[in-house]
Design a protein around this motif. Sequence first.
Motif, PDB file in Angstrom:
ATOM      1  N   ALA A   9       0.839  -1.192   0.000  1.00 42.94           N
ATOM      2  CA  ALA A   9       0.000   0.000   0.000  1.00 42.94           C
ATOM      3  C   ALA A   9       0.874   1.241   0.000  1.00 42.94           C
ATOM      4  N   VAL A  10       0.266   2.345  -0.367  1.00 42.30           N
ATOM      5  CA  VAL A  10       0.919   3.651  -0.238  1.00 42.30           C
ATOM      6  C   VAL A  10       0.070   4.462   0.732  1.00 42.30           C
ATOM      7  N   CYS A  11       0.727   5.165   1.647  1.00 43.41           N
ATOM      8  CA  CYS A  11       0.000   5.945   2.650  1.00 43.41           C
ATOM      9  C   CYS A  11       0.652   7.311   2.811  1.00 43.41           C
ATOM     10  N   ARG A  12      -0.061   8.157   3.543  1.00 41.65           N
ATOM     11  CA  ARG A  12       0.575   9.354   4.091  1.00 41.65           C
ATOM     12  C   ARG A  12       1.359   8.901   5.321  1.00 41.65           C
ATOM     13  N   PRO A  13       2.383   9.664   5.716  1.00 39.23           N
ATOM     14  CA  PRO A  13       3.101   9.278   6.935  1.00 39.23           C
ATOM     15  C   PRO A  13       2.135   9.185   8.105  1.00 39.23           C
ATOM     16  N   PHE A  14       2.293   8.156   8.931  1.00 36.96           N
ATOM     17  CA  PHE A  14       1.403   8.009  10.081  1.00 36.96           C
ATOM     18  C   PHE A  14       2.207   7.818  11.347  1.00 36.96           C
ATOM     19  N   VAL A  41       4.424   0.773   2.000  1.00 45.75           N
ATOM     20  CA  VAL A  41       4.543  -0.331   2.948  1.00 45.75           C
ATOM     21  C   VAL A  41       4.980  -1.565   2.169  1.00 45.75           C
ATOM     22  N   VAL A  42       6.131  -2.077   2.516  1.00 43.31           N
ATOM     23  CA  VAL A  42       6.756  -3.112   1.689  1.00 43.31           C
ATOM     24  C   VAL A  42       7.230  -4.274   2.541  1.00 43.31           C
ATOM     25  N   VAL A  82      -4.600   2.147  11.593  1.00 44.30           N
ATOM     26  CA  VAL A  82      -3.791   3.295  12.009  1.00 44.30           C
ATOM     27  C   VAL A  82      -3.804   4.466  11.019  1.00 44.30           C
ATOM     28  N   THR A  83      -4.211   4.202   9.777  1.00 46.00           N
ATOM     29  CA  THR A  83      -4.208   5.279   8.788  1.00 46.00           C
ATOM     30  C   THR A  83      -5.188   4.922   7.673  1.00 46.00           C
ATOM     31  N   THR A  84      -5.207   5.699   6.602  1.00 48.61           N
ATOM     32  CA  THR A  84      -6.019   5.335   5.441  1.00 48.61           C
ATOM     33  C   THR A  84      -5.085   4.912   4.315  1.00 48.61           C
ATOM     34  N   PRO A  85      -4.945   3.616   4.108  1.00 43.08           N
ATOM     35  CA  PRO A  85      -4.008   3.171   3.078  1.00 43.08           C
ATOM     36  C   PRO A  85      -4.641   3.195   1.693  1.00 43.08           C
ATOM     37  N   LEU A  86      -3.799   3.346   0.699  1.00 42.31           N
ATOM     38  CA  LEU A  86      -4.219   3.156  -0.679  1.00 42.31           C
ATOM     39  C   LEU A  86      -3.765   1.749  -1.042  1.00 42.31           C
TER      40      LEU A  86
END
Lengths: 259, 111
Positions: A9-14, A41-42, A82-86
């Motif tokens: 996924a790609v996220c904003r920093p959390f 996130v890898v 914890v965040t909103t992932p793409l």
Amino acid sequence: MTGLRYVYAVCRPFGTPLQAQLTGIGGAPPALVRHHGLVAVVSTVPEADFSEEALKARLEDLDWLAATARAHQGVIDALTTVTTPLPLRLATVFRDDSALRTMIETREDSFRRLLDRLDGRVEWGVKVYLEEEPAAEPAPAAAAKPASGRDYLRRRREQSHAREDKWQRAEAFARSLHERLSAPAEDHRLHPPQNAALSGAAGRNVLNAAYLVPRAHSEEFVELVDRTKDEAPGIRVELTGPWAAYSFSGEDAAAEEVR
Amino acid sequence: MTMPGRLPEPYGQGSGANLADILERVLDKGIVIAGDIKINLLDIELLTIKLRLIVASVDKAKEMGIDWWETDPALSSGARRNELARENAELRERLARLEELEPGRAPKEAP
């Protein structure tokens, strides 16, 4: 063993750290790669499974695919807390972090747009099934044999009308439910009905929809679905979620934002 | 966390969620980015179709081939076929008994 970079996924920093015990594909712990104000996130996956050739064969190995899909979904789920992932589609793999960084740079505008759009939202899945009525029809048929060919045909016609009727009621119910759920949702997608042979779910899938709902309104949305559950006899409503906004992460969603 | 809105269980609903639902999202949805390992979309689509067959055959028939639909009464007459097989076996048994009763006659019928 050589490894490849698998991106979930790609996220904003959390700020909140991921659970310490979280594992991704093959049991590897997910790591964060920060670049240009975004976070990928890898985890590292074996080349033996994820090279181009290996993947083609692997994706058709159901046990492997099921385990990989669950692991992928497990990481996305953990991120959703914890965040909103793409969420990325399964099996997005890079040779190394530098290839990954290049990808982030070329797509960063689109990532930001989508992340803004999805921020604080989750996806709920709602399915409507028309339940099979267990052996309701054979009974009268067995009670009396048709007296004549005409009698037989009349009965056949009645049975098929009854089926048609049930089907139409289910469709009408699905339509009205979809209208009621679309109102509080910000967006929706109608997916093709699931094949019963594939899902193993009983009954016939009439509606397979996804709704994008702000997290803050999720409780109301769930209650709204719950309330409809006993409304129509012979019809079953199923709710799944909350999911990361899988159904709203497509290119078309990004394109809509551009316009 | 007191955030409203039923967050996923820590460590994932994934373990409990229906595999078909997970695959539907993980394979068919989510953002598509070509990594530098290229499985293109067409491949994925073909794969999901094959996958459907695999899943169906595993779940339904648990046997080789893709004749899983034969167990679906809406699509085939599997039940009828079983009935024929049963009847066949019964007839064979009766024939064998008849042959036993009249030794010497039955074998001669064959040219």
